[in-house]
Motif scaffolding. Structure first.
Motif, mmCIF file in Angstrom:
data_model
loop_
_atom_site.group_PDB
_atom_site.id
_atom_site.type_symbol
_atom_site.label_atom_id
_atom_site.label_comp_id
_atom_site.label_asym_id
_atom_site.label_seq_id
_atom_site.Cartn_x
_atom_site.Cartn_y
_atom_site.Cartn_z
ATOM 1 N N MET A 1 0.829 -1.205 0.000
ATOM 2 C CA MET A 1 0.000 0.000 0.000
ATOM 3 C C MET A 1 0.867 1.259 0.000
ATOM 4 N N LYS A 2 1.928 1.255 0.829
ATOM 5 C CA LYS A 2 2.825 2.402 0.888
ATOM 6 C C LYS A 2 3.514 2.628 -0.453
ATOM 7 N N ALA A 3 3.917 1.510 -1.097
ATOM 8 C CA ALA A 3 4.573 1.630 -2.396
ATOM 9 C C ALA A 3 3.618 2.219 -3.434
ATOM 10 N N PHE A 4 2.350 1.815 -3.382
ATOM 11 C CA PHE A 4 1.351 2.338 -4.306
ATOM 12 C C PHE A 4 1.152 3.835 -4.094
ATOM 13 N N LEU A 5 1.044 4.261 -2.833
ATOM 14 C CA LEU A 5 0.868 5.678 -2.516
ATOM 15 C C LEU A 5 2.069 6.492 -2.964
ATOM 16 N N ALA A 6 3.247 5.934 -2.769
ATOM 17 C CA ALA A 6 4.466 6.632 -3.175
ATOM 18 C C ALA A 6 4.487 6.833 -4.690
ATOM 19 N N ARG A 7 4.091 5.775 -5.429
ATOM 20 C CA ARG A 7 4.060 5.888 -6.888
ATOM 21 C C ARG A 7 3.007 6.904 -7.340
ATOM 22 N N ALA A 8 1.877 6.905 -6.638
ATOM 23 C CA ALA A 8 0.811 7.860 -6.975
ATOM 24 C C ALA A 8 1.274 9.301 -6.749
ATOM 25 N N VAL A 9 1.962 9.519 -5.634
ATOM 26 C CA VAL A 9 2.469 10.855 -5.327
ATOM 27 C C VAL A 9 3.500 11.279 -6.375
ATOM 28 N N MET A 10 4.393 10.368 -6.734
ATOM 29 C CA MET A 10 5.409 10.685 -7.743
ATOM 30 C C MET A 10 4.775 10.979 -9.098
ATOM 31 N N LEU A 11 3.689 10.250 -9.424
ATOM 32 C CA LEU A 11 2.996 10.483 -10.679
ATOM 33 C C LEU A 11 2.371 11.879 -10.697
ATOM 34 N N ILE A 12 1.731 12.249 -9.590
ATOM 35 C CA ILE A 12 1.106 13.569 -9.496
ATOM 36 C C ILE A 12 2.154 14.669 -9.616
ATOM 37 N N ILE A 13 3.283 14.486 -8.906
ATOM 38 C CA ILE A 13 4.364 15.474 -8.981
ATOM 39 C C ILE A 13 4.898 15.586 -10.406
ATOM 40 N N GLY A 14 5.043 14.429 -11.070
ATOM 41 C CA GLY A 14 5.525 14.435 -12.448
ATOM 42 C C GLY A 14 4.590 15.177 -13.385
ATOM 43 N N ILE A 15 3.279 14.968 -13.200
ATOM 44 C CA ILE A 15 2.289 15.659 -14.035
ATOM 45 C C ILE A 15 2.356 17.164 -13.806
ATOM 46 N N ILE A 16 2.455 17.562 -12.541
ATOM 47 C CA ILE A 16 2.539 18.984 -12.213
ATOM 48 C C ILE A 16 3.779 19.621 -12.844
ATOM 49 N N LEU A 17 4.904 18.920 -12.768
ATOM 50 C CA LEU A 17 6.135 19.445 -13.357
ATOM 51 C C LEU A 17 6.027 19.556 -14.877
ATOM 52 N N LEU A 18 5.373 18.580 -15.506
ATOM 53 C CA LEU A 18 5.180 18.631 -16.947
ATOM 54 C C LEU A 18 4.309 19.823 -17.342
ATOM 55 N N ILE A 19 3.285 20.092 -16.532
ATOM 56 C CA ILE A 19 2.414 21.243 -16.799
ATOM 57 C C ILE A 19 3.211 22.540 -16.697
ATOM 58 N N GLN A 20 4.054 22.631 -15.660
ATOM 59 C CA GLN A 20 4.871 23.850 -15.504
ATOM 60 C C GLN A 20 5.845 24.001 -16.668
ATOM 61 N N LEU A 21 6.398 22.901 -17.139
ATOM 62 C CA LEU A 21 7.316 22.951 -18.279
ATOM 63 C C LEU A 21 6.582 23.398 -19.537
ATOM 64 N N TRP A 22 5.356 22.902 -19.718
ATOM 65 C CA TRP A 22 4.538 23.310 -20.863
ATOM 66 C C TRP A 22 4.226 24.800 -20.801
ATOM 67 N N ILE A 23 3.854 25.290 -19.626
ATOM 68 C CA ILE A 23 3.560 26.712 -19.466
ATOM 69 C C ILE A 23 4.806 27.544 -19.744
ATOM 70 N N PHE A 24 5.932 27.130 -19.170
ATOM 71 C CA PHE A 24 7.188 27.869 -19.357
ATOM 72 C C PHE A 24 7.579 27.920 -20.828
ATOM 73 N N SER A 25 7.547 26.791 -21.514
ATOM 74 C CA SER A 25 7.954 26.766 -22.923
ATOM 75 C C SER A 25 6.994 27.564 -23.793
ATOM 76 N N SER A 26 5.702 27.539 -23.459
ATOM 77 C CA SER A 26 4.724 28.330 -24.207
ATOM 78 C C SER A 26 4.992 29.827 -24.032
ATOM 79 N N LEU A 27 5.304 30.240 -22.806
ATOM 80 C CA LEU A 27 5.596 31.649 -22.551
ATOM 81 C C LEU A 27 6.857 32.094 -23.276
ATOM 82 N N VAL A 28 7.845 31.215 -23.362
ATOM 83 C CA VAL A 28 9.063 31.546 -24.114
ATOM 84 C C VAL A 28 8.727 31.769 -25.589
#
Length: 224
Positions: A1-28
């Protein structure tokens, strides 16, 4: 269960970072390139599949009357803040608490533009957080002149009508460069509810807002 939660958290963080990268590159990219589509335009098109009316105009090809009108209507402190009008936000919160519902917003033009470019219109803490990040990046990457230029070219003025040039052609059959004070104030007054006001042009709230904009237009400072 802990491993699943950890993977879920990492997935959410990864998605958020990808969104920020998309916003940054679009603004450039958009620092120098015309913005011909936004998230709001895409949502609008997907709801009825009608063509979007938008015609980009450079800053100097838009009437100064409209620049003054849009600042009087939406963000009189635009030149002086860094993306967030904290006094305006506090005032909006106090009014909303008094009324027991959302009757006022404290969003600046920069915040509105960030939402229009990248986000959606549903209220949520996640959306507001993303809006704040996008606004912060935009204010540091773009000049005030560029922010206002993109905003004027991408804000909604009616059903499938985006940008001041398309609005000037639709409502007055003329270019945005030749808008009079009265015409500019009318277009700026549409913004709180453009789809409704498009078909209710004599609405008393719209006419009152237009008169207020005309009164304060000359006191606004536009980017040069």
């Amino acid at each position: 269960m802990k491993a699943f939660l950890a993977r879920a958290v990492m997935l959410i963080i990864g998605i958020i970072l990808l969104i920020q990268l998309w916003i940054f590159s679009s603004l450039v990219w958009w620092r120098t390139q015309p913005v011909e589509t936004t998230m709001f335009m895409r949502w609008d098109y997907l709801t009825d599949f009608k063509p979007i009316q938008q015609d980009w105009r450079d800053y100097d090809d838009i009437s100064d009357n409209f620049k003054h009108a849009i600042l009087a209507a939406e963000d009189a402190k635009f030149i002086h803040h860094h993306g967030f009008d904290w006094a305006g936000i506090q005032f909006a919160l106090e009014r909303n608490n008094e009324k027991g519902e959302v009757v006022a917003g404290g969003s600046t033009i920069s915040q509105q533009l960030a939402k229009n470019l990248f986000l959606y219109n549903q209220r949520s803490f996640i959306r507001k957080g993303q809006e704040a990040v996008a606004t912060w990046m935009m204010e540091r990457m773009w000049s005030k002149r560029r922010i206002l230029e993109v905003y004027m070219n991408s804000v909604e003025f009616g059903q499938n009508i985006y940008g001041v040039e398309a609005a000037a052609q639709f409502y007055y059959g003329k270019s945005s460069k030749s808008l009079t004070r009265e015409q500019a104030a009318f277009l700026a007054a549409l913004l709180p509810n453009p789809k409704y006001y498009q078909d209710h042009r004599n609405d008393h709230k719209l006419q009152f807002r237009k008169r207020v904009i005309l009164r304060y237009m000359n006191s606004t400072q536009i980017p040069q």
